[in-house]
Design a protein around this motif. Structure first.
Motif, short mmCIF file in Angstrom:
data_model
loop_
_atom_site.label_atom_id
_atom_site.label_comp_id
_atom_site.label_asym_id
_atom_site.label_seq_id
_atom_site.Cartn_x
_atom_site.Cartn_y
_atom_site.Cartn_z
N ASN A 85 -4.11 -8.86 -2.09
CA ASN A 85 -2.73 -9.28 -2.24
C ASN A 85 -2.15 -8.57 -3.45
N ASN A 86 -1.51 -7.44 -3.18
CA ASN A 86 -1.04 -6.58 -4.27
C ASN A 86 0.48 -6.47 -4.33
N ALA A 87 1.17 -6.59 -3.20
CA ALA A 87 2.62 -6.36 -3.17
C ALA A 87 3.30 -7.24 -4.22
N GLY A 88 4.23 -6.67 -4.95
CA GLY A 88 4.90 -7.46 -5.99
C GLY A 88 6.11 -6.75 -6.56
N VAL B 143 10.67 -15.40 -15.35
CA VAL B 143 10.41 -15.71 -13.93
C VAL B 143 9.21 -14.90 -13.44
N TYR B 144 9.04 -13.69 -13.96
CA TYR B 144 7.83 -12.91 -13.62
C TYR B 144 6.59 -13.68 -14.12
N ASN B 145 6.66 -14.19 -15.38
CA ASN B 145 5.56 -15.03 -15.89
C ASN B 145 5.32 -16.22 -14.95
N SER C 283 -2.64 -10.07 -10.03
CA SER C 283 -1.70 -10.82 -10.87
C SER C 283 -1.23 -9.88 -11.97
N SER C 284 -1.39 -10.29 -13.22
CA SER C 284 -0.93 -9.46 -14.34
C SER C 284 -1.40 -10.11 -15.63
N ILE C 285 -1.44 -9.33 -16.69
CA ILE C 285 -1.63 -9.94 -18.01
C ILE C 285 -0.50 -10.96 -18.24
N VAL D 147 -0.22 -2.10 4.45
CA VAL D 147 0.93 -2.95 4.76
C VAL D 147 2.01 -2.82 3.67
N ALA D 148 3.22 -2.56 4.09
CA ALA D 148 4.40 -2.55 3.20
C ALA D 148 5.62 -2.31 4.09
N ARG D 149 6.79 -2.13 3.46
CA ARG D 149 8.00 -1.93 4.27
C ARG D 149 8.29 -0.46 4.54
N ALA E 38 0.82 -1.22 0.00
CA ALA E 38 0.00 0.00 0.00
C ALA E 38 0.85 1.26 0.00
N SER E 39 2.17 1.13 -0.06
CA SER E 39 3.01 2.33 0.04
C SER E 39 3.19 3.03 -1.31
N SER E 40 2.73 2.42 -2.41
CA SER E 40 2.87 3.09 -3.71
C SER E 40 1.91 2.48 -4.72
N GLY E 41 1.86 3.11 -5.89
CA GLY E 41 1.19 2.55 -7.06
C GLY E 41 -0.23 2.04 -6.84
N ILE E 42 -0.47 0.84 -7.32
CA ILE E 42 -1.82 0.25 -7.31
C ILE E 42 -2.32 0.05 -5.88
N GLY E 43 -1.42 -0.35 -4.98
CA GLY E 43 -1.84 -0.61 -3.60
C GLY E 43 -2.30 0.66 -2.90
N ALA E 44 -1.57 1.76 -3.10
CA ALA E 44 -1.96 3.03 -2.47
C ALA E 44 -3.30 3.50 -3.04
N GLU F 139 5.79 2.55 -9.85
CA GLU F 139 7.24 2.39 -9.67
C GLU F 139 7.75 1.02 -10.11
N LEU F 140 6.84 0.15 -10.56
CA LEU F 140 7.19 -1.27 -10.75
C LEU F 140 8.45 -1.48 -11.59
N GLY F 141 8.56 -0.76 -12.72
CA GLY F 141 9.70 -0.97 -13.61
C GLY F 141 11.00 -0.41 -13.08
P1 NDP Z 1 4.95 -0.58 -7.08
O1 NDP Z 1 6.40 -0.91 -7.23
O2 NDP Z 1 4.55 0.85 -7.11
O3 NDP Z 1 4.35 -1.26 -5.78
C1 NDP Z 1 4.80 -2.46 -5.24
C2 NDP Z 1 4.41 -2.51 -3.78
O4 NDP Z 1 4.82 -3.76 -3.22
C3 NDP Z 1 5.07 -1.41 -2.97
O5 NDP Z 1 4.10 -0.80 -2.15
C4 NDP Z 1 6.10 -2.14 -2.13
O6 NDP Z 1 6.24 -1.48 -0.88
C5 NDP Z 1 5.41 -3.49 -1.96
N1 NDP Z 1 6.34 -4.54 -1.57
C6 NDP Z 1 7.40 -4.99 -2.29
N2 NDP Z 1 8.07 -5.91 -1.58
C7 NDP Z 1 7.41 -6.05 -0.40
C8 NDP Z 1 7.63 -6.83 0.76
N3 NDP Z 1 8.67 -7.68 0.83
N4 NDP Z 1 6.77 -6.74 1.79
C9 NDP Z 1 5.73 -5.87 1.72
N5 NDP Z 1 5.46 -5.10 0.65
C10 NDP Z 1 6.31 -5.19 -0.40
O7 NDP Z 1 4.24 -1.37 -8.30
P2 NDP Z 1 2.70 -1.62 -8.69
O8 NDP Z 1 1.80 -0.80 -7.91
O9 NDP Z 1 2.67 -1.56 -10.17
O10 NDP Z 1 2.57 -3.17 -8.30
C11 NDP Z 1 1.50 -3.72 -7.58
C12 NDP Z 1 1.14 -5.07 -8.16
O11 NDP Z 1 0.61 -4.90 -9.47
C13 NDP Z 1 2.31 -6.04 -8.29
O12 NDP Z 1 1.91 -7.33 -7.86
C14 NDP Z 1 2.58 -6.05 -9.80
O13 NDP Z 1 3.16 -7.26 -10.22
C15 NDP Z 1 1.18 -5.87 -10.33
N6 NDP Z 1 1.11 -5.37 -11.71
C16 NDP Z 1 1.60 -4.13 -12.06
C17 NDP Z 1 1.57 -3.71 -13.37
C18 NDP Z 1 2.15 -2.42 -13.81
O14 NDP Z 1 2.27 -2.18 -15.01
N7 NDP Z 1 2.53 -1.51 -12.90
C19 NDP Z 1 0.96 -4.55 -14.42
C20 NDP Z 1 0.45 -5.81 -13.95
C21 NDP Z 1 0.53 -6.18 -12.65
P3 NDP Z 1 7.60 -1.33 -0.02
O15 NDP Z 1 8.72 -1.19 -1.01
O16 NDP Z 1 7.34 -0.11 0.80
O17 NDP Z 1 7.67 -2.58 0.80
#
Ligand code: NDP
Length: 254
Positions: A90-93, A161-163, A148-150, A37-39, A15-21, A198-200
Motif C-alpha cells: 500500500n504505497n499510493a499517497g 492533515v498529512y500527519n 507510511s512516513s516519518i 496499480v495507479a491512474r 506504481a506509476s512513479s517514485g517509490i511504487g515504481a 514527485e510527492l512534493g
Molecule cells: P509519487 O507522487 O511519486 O507517487 C504517488 C503514487 O500514488 C503515484 O504513483 C500515483 O499514481 C499514486 N496515486 C495517487 N493517487 C492515487 C489514486 N487515487 N489511485 C491510485 N493511485 C494513486 O510519491 P512517492 O513515491 O514519494 O509516494 C509514495 C508513498 O510514499 C506515499 O504514500 C507517500 O506519502 C510516501 N512517502 C514519501 C516520502 C517522500 O519524501 N517522497 C516520504 C515519506 C513517505 P497516479 O497519479 O498515476 O494515480
C-alpha cells in the motif's frame, strides 16, 4: 540477482512513479509477478514493458483506488491473471502541506481519500487472498507493507492533515498486524524520511517554495530504490520473522 520471490504475486499501489515504481521493479527482479496499480495507464504500461524486457512478469492495472469498486476490481484482475496474491504494498499517497488555519478542505479530503481510504479499500479487497496464500501457498506466509512516513510518528507544524493520515496508517497497521499475524499474514509499516519523487510537486507554488524546496535544497534525500530495498527486506524474511516497523531516513535528515 536472487529469486527469493519466485512463484509469488505482488500488487503495488501507486506504481506509476517514485517509490511504487522502484518497489515494483525490485519485487519483479526478485521473481514476483507484479500487478502495477495507479491512474496513469501510460506510465504503468511503460513500466510493465520495462519489467518484461528484463525477464520479469508484470501487468498494468489502471485504477483510482479511492473508489472502492475500482480497488476491488484491481485486486480481482490481479488474482484472475496470476491466480493468487501473496504481497500487497500500500504505497499510493499524496502529501499536501500548509497551515490548518485557512487551509483548503478540498486538499484535506483528497489526502484522506487516498492515504486512508485508498489503503483501506486495497487492504479489504486483498485480505481474503492473502489469508488464503498464507494458508496454502508453498511460502506459507503473506505480506502487507504499508508505506507510511516519518510523519506517521513525528508531527510538525504545517503537516497537520498529512500527519493525521500517516499516524492513522501506523495505528491501523499495528492493529491489523495483531489481528492476522498468527494466521501468517505479516503486516508492517515502512516509514521513509525525505525521498526524491514527485510527492512534493502536487503542492501549491507558495507551499513548494516555503516548505518543500528549501528542505530538498539543503538535504541529500533518499532515492526511491532505498525504500524499495526496505520493502524487499520486509517481504523476504523467513516466515517466523515479521518486520512490524521499519524507518529509513536520509543520513542528512536530523
Ligand atoms: P509519487 O507522487 O511519486 O507517487 C504517488 C503514487 O500514488 C503515484 O504513483 C500515483 O499514481 C499514486 N496515486 C495517487 N493517487 C492515487 C489514486 N487515487 N489511485 C491510485 N493511485 C494513486 O510519491 P512517492 O513515491 O514519494 O509516494 C509514495 C508513498 O510514499 C506515499 O504514500 C507517500 O506519502 C510516501 N512517502 C514519501 C516520502 C517522500 O519524501 N517522497 C516520504 C515519506 C513517505 P497516479 O497519479 O498515476 O494515480
Amino acid at each position: 540477482m536472487t529469486s527469493t520471490l519466485n512463484g509469488t504475486v505482488a500488487l503495488v499501489t501507486g506504481a506509476s512513479s517514485g517509490i511504487g515504481a522502484a518497489t515494483a521493479r525490485q519485487l519483479a527482479g526478485l521473481g514476483a509477478s507484479v500487478a502495477l496499480v495507479a491512474r496513469r495507464r501510460d506510465r504503468l504500461e511503460a513500466l510493465a514493458s520495462e519489467i518484461e524486457k528484463a525477464g520479469g512478469t508484470a501487468r498494468a492495472i489502471e485504477a483510482d483506488i479511492t473508489d472502492r469498486a475500482q480497488a476491488q476490481a484491481a485486486v480481482d484482475e490481479t488474482v484472475e491473471r496470476f491466480g493468487q496474491l501473496d504481497i500487497l504494498v500500500n504505497n499510493a499517497g499524496l502529501m499536501l502541506l500548509g497551515p490548518v488555519v485557512g487551509g483548503d478542505p478540498e486538499e484535506w479530503n483528497r489526502m484522506i481519500a487516498i492515504n486512508v481510504q485508498g489503503l483501506l479499500h486495497a487492504t479489504h479487497a486483498a485480505l481474503p487472498h492473502l489469508l488464503k496464500a498464507a494458508e496454502d501457498s508453498p511460502r506459507r506466509v503473506a505480506d502487507i507493507v504499508n508505506i507510511s512516513s516519518i510523519a506517521g510518528r513525528v508531527a510538525w507544524s504545517g503537516y497537520g492533515v498529512y500527519n493525521l493520515t500517516k499516524f492513522g496508517v501506523n495505528g491501523f497497521t499495528e492493529s491489523l498486524r495483531q489481528e492476522v499475524t498468527q494466521r501468517h499474514v505479516r503486516v508492517g509499516v515502512l516509514e521513509p524520511g525525505g525521498v526524491d519523487t514527485e510527492l512534493g510537486s502536487h503542492n501549491k507554488p507558495e507551499v513548494r517554495s516555503q516548505m518543500i524546496d528549501p528542505f530538498y535544497e539543503r538535504t541529500e534525500v533518499l532515492a526511491p530504490e532505498d525504500i524499495a530495498d526496505g520493502v524487499a527486506y520486509m517481504v523476504t524474511r523467513p516466515g517466523r520473522a515479521s518486520v512490524a516497523q521499519l524507518c529509513i531516513m536520509p543520513s542528512d535528515q536530523a
